[in-house]
Write a protein that holds these residues in place. Structure first.
Motif, PDB file in Angstrom:
ATOM      1  N   ARG A 168       0.829  -1.222   0.000  1.00 27.99           N
ATOM      2  CA  ARG A 168       0.000   0.000   0.000  1.00 27.99           C
ATOM      3  C   ARG A 168       0.856   1.261   0.000  1.00 27.99           C
ATOM      4  O   ARG A 168       0.482   2.285  -0.556  1.00 27.99           O
ATOM      5  CB  ARG A 168      -0.942   0.000   1.210  1.00 27.99           C
ATOM      6  CG  ARG A 168      -2.204  -0.816   0.974  1.00 27.99           C
ATOM      7  CD  ARG A 168      -3.376  -0.250   1.758  1.00 27.99           C
ATOM      8  NE  ARG A 168      -3.184  -0.396   3.182  1.00 27.99           N
ATOM      9  CZ  ARG A 168      -3.511  -1.499   3.882  1.00 27.99           C
ATOM     10  NH1 ARG A 168      -4.067  -2.521   3.276  1.00 27.99           N
ATOM     11  NH2 ARG A 168      -3.302  -1.558   5.175  1.00 27.99           N
ATOM     12  N   PRO A 173      -1.639  -2.741  -5.791  1.00 30.07           N
ATOM     13  CA  PRO A 173      -2.628  -3.619  -5.154  1.00 30.07           C
ATOM     14  C   PRO A 173      -2.181  -5.081  -5.076  1.00 30.07           C
ATOM     15  O   PRO A 173      -1.617  -5.618  -6.036  1.00 30.07           O
ATOM     16  CB  PRO A 173      -3.853  -3.489  -6.075  1.00 30.07           C
ATOM     17  CG  PRO A 173      -3.280  -3.148  -7.417  1.00 30.07           C
ATOM     18  CD  PRO A 173      -2.039  -2.333  -7.150  1.00 30.07           C
ATOM     19  N   VAL A 191      -6.405  -7.065   3.103  1.00 28.44           N
ATOM     20  CA  VAL A 191      -6.814  -6.818   1.714  1.00 28.44           C
ATOM     21  C   VAL A 191      -8.204  -7.459   1.512  1.00 28.44           C
ATOM     22  O   VAL A 191      -8.309  -8.577   0.997  1.00 28.44           O
ATOM     23  CB  VAL A 191      -5.810  -7.421   0.701  1.00 28.44           C
ATOM     24  CG1 VAL A 191      -6.131  -6.950  -0.720  1.00 28.44           C
ATOM     25  CG2 VAL A 191      -4.375  -7.087   1.067  1.00 28.44           C
ATOM     26  N   GLU A 237      -0.394   4.865  -0.013  1.00 28.93           N
ATOM     27  CA  GLU A 237      -0.911   5.192   1.320  1.00 28.93           C
ATOM     28  C   GLU A 237       0.270   5.410   2.262  1.00 28.93           C
ATOM     29  O   GLU A 237       1.008   4.464   2.563  1.00 28.93           O
ATOM     30  CB  GLU A 237      -1.776   4.037   1.842  1.00 28.93           C
ATOM     31  CG  GLU A 237      -2.313   4.291   3.239  1.00 28.93           C
ATOM     32  CD  GLU A 237      -2.962   3.048   3.839  1.00 28.93           C
ATOM     33  OE1 GLU A 237      -4.175   2.877   3.666  1.00 28.93           O
ATOM     34  OE2 GLU A 237      -2.239   2.251   4.468  1.00 28.93           O
TER      35      GLU A 237
END
Ligand SMILES: [Zn+2]
Length: 295
Positions: A168, A173, A191, A237
């Motif tokens: 992240r 992904p 996830v 992120e």
């Protein structure tokens, strides 16, 4: 039509054709562990000294190759495979799909995620297993045998969870995981929408109900194809900070670990530290569970 206008027409057609024939680059990262591989469930399969290690290696590369075929079928243009178990020299370059690049040997800064960066479009975990402390789950452990639990920002994670937090950070992904039913379920904590392929059902930490190998390979290939084809990158992120709490099975390593100034002793078996960036936290986690020799 004059010659120059024919030339203009030909050039125009070429320009039109070019974007359709040129494939957009799509990089897929595959991290391959051993315990969650189809058919693997015995101690003598997981390290080089084991009598059945050669068999396990073969099973490992067969699952990996199924995922690789699927990734290319799904549109991957580049696939990097990271050998992520033990010595991290289990996958033989002569046996793996010749289209991939293979990262080998365990002397890595980022272990199971070595080589990952934000240029990748999708990540697949192959052969993953349950975290330390799971009552069920084939070879349940985290990192090495020394950890009883690992928490990142208050959430208990196994290898799949810790690797997903790092993924992240880069905005890549995790689209798919393979392993036993416990490992796949556990991955959904970090996830939730991950595609899971359950290759075996854990009865306890060793006994398993194995699915037929042809079936699991077919399913891995198909799932890899579909999950790579539908992969969507998200923004990276970056949390304000990453607080890591590591509980060890005995106090030996925590005592040594306090040599790092930022590592605090919380209990005789638990240490905690905080880093601003997940890649930095990941490196220190790895040093603490792997590179402190207590012999
Ligand atoms: Zn592992």
């Amino acid at each position: 039509m004059t010659r120059p206008s024919l030339l203009v027409l030909a050039l125009g057609l070429l320009t039109l054709a070019a974007p359709m024939s040129a494939q957009r680059p799509m990089k897929v990262y595959i991290s391959v562990d051993l315990e969650g591989i189809s058919g693997v469930n015995s101690d003598n399969q997981t390290s080089a000294a084991g009598a059945e290690y050669g068999r396990a290696r073969k099973l490992m590369v067969d699952d990996a190759n199924a995922a690789i075929r699927g990734a290319f079928d799904g549109g991957a243009t580049d696939v990097v495979v990271n050998d992520s178990h033990g010595s991290q020299r289990n996958l033989l370059p002569e046996d793996i799909d010749p289209r991939v690049k293979l990262i080998s040997h365990s002397f890595k800064r980022y272990g199971m995620m070595e080589g990952l960066d934000s240029s990748f479009h999708a990540i697949i975990f192959v052969g993953y297993h349950a975290k330390a402390g799971s009552p069920r789950g084939v070879f349940a452990h985290t990192g090495s045998g020394v950890l009883a639990d690992l928490q990142i920002n208050g959430v208990s994670v196994g290898e799949g969870g810790m690797n997903a937090v790092l993924a992240r950070w880069y905005g890549v992904p995790v689209v798919m995981v393979t392993g036993d039913d416990v490992a796949v379920e556990e991955q959904r904590v970090t996830v939730p929408d991950v595609r899971g392929v359950v290759v075996k059902r854990a009865i306890n930490s060793r006994a398993v109900e194995l699915r037929p190998l042809v079936e699991t390979r077919r399913e891995i290939q198909q799932a890899a194809k579909e999950s790579v084809a539908s992969a969507r990158k998200s923004p990276p992120e970056h949390l304000a900070q990453y607080t890591v709490r590591m509980t060890f099975r005995d106090p030996t390593i925590p005592e040594v670990a306090t040599a790092f100034r930022e590592v605090r002793l919380v209990t005789p078996t638990t240490v905690e530290f905080t880093r601003d960036a997940m890649p930095d936290a990941y490196r220190l986690i790895r040093v603490l569970y792997r590179f402190i020799n207590t012999d």
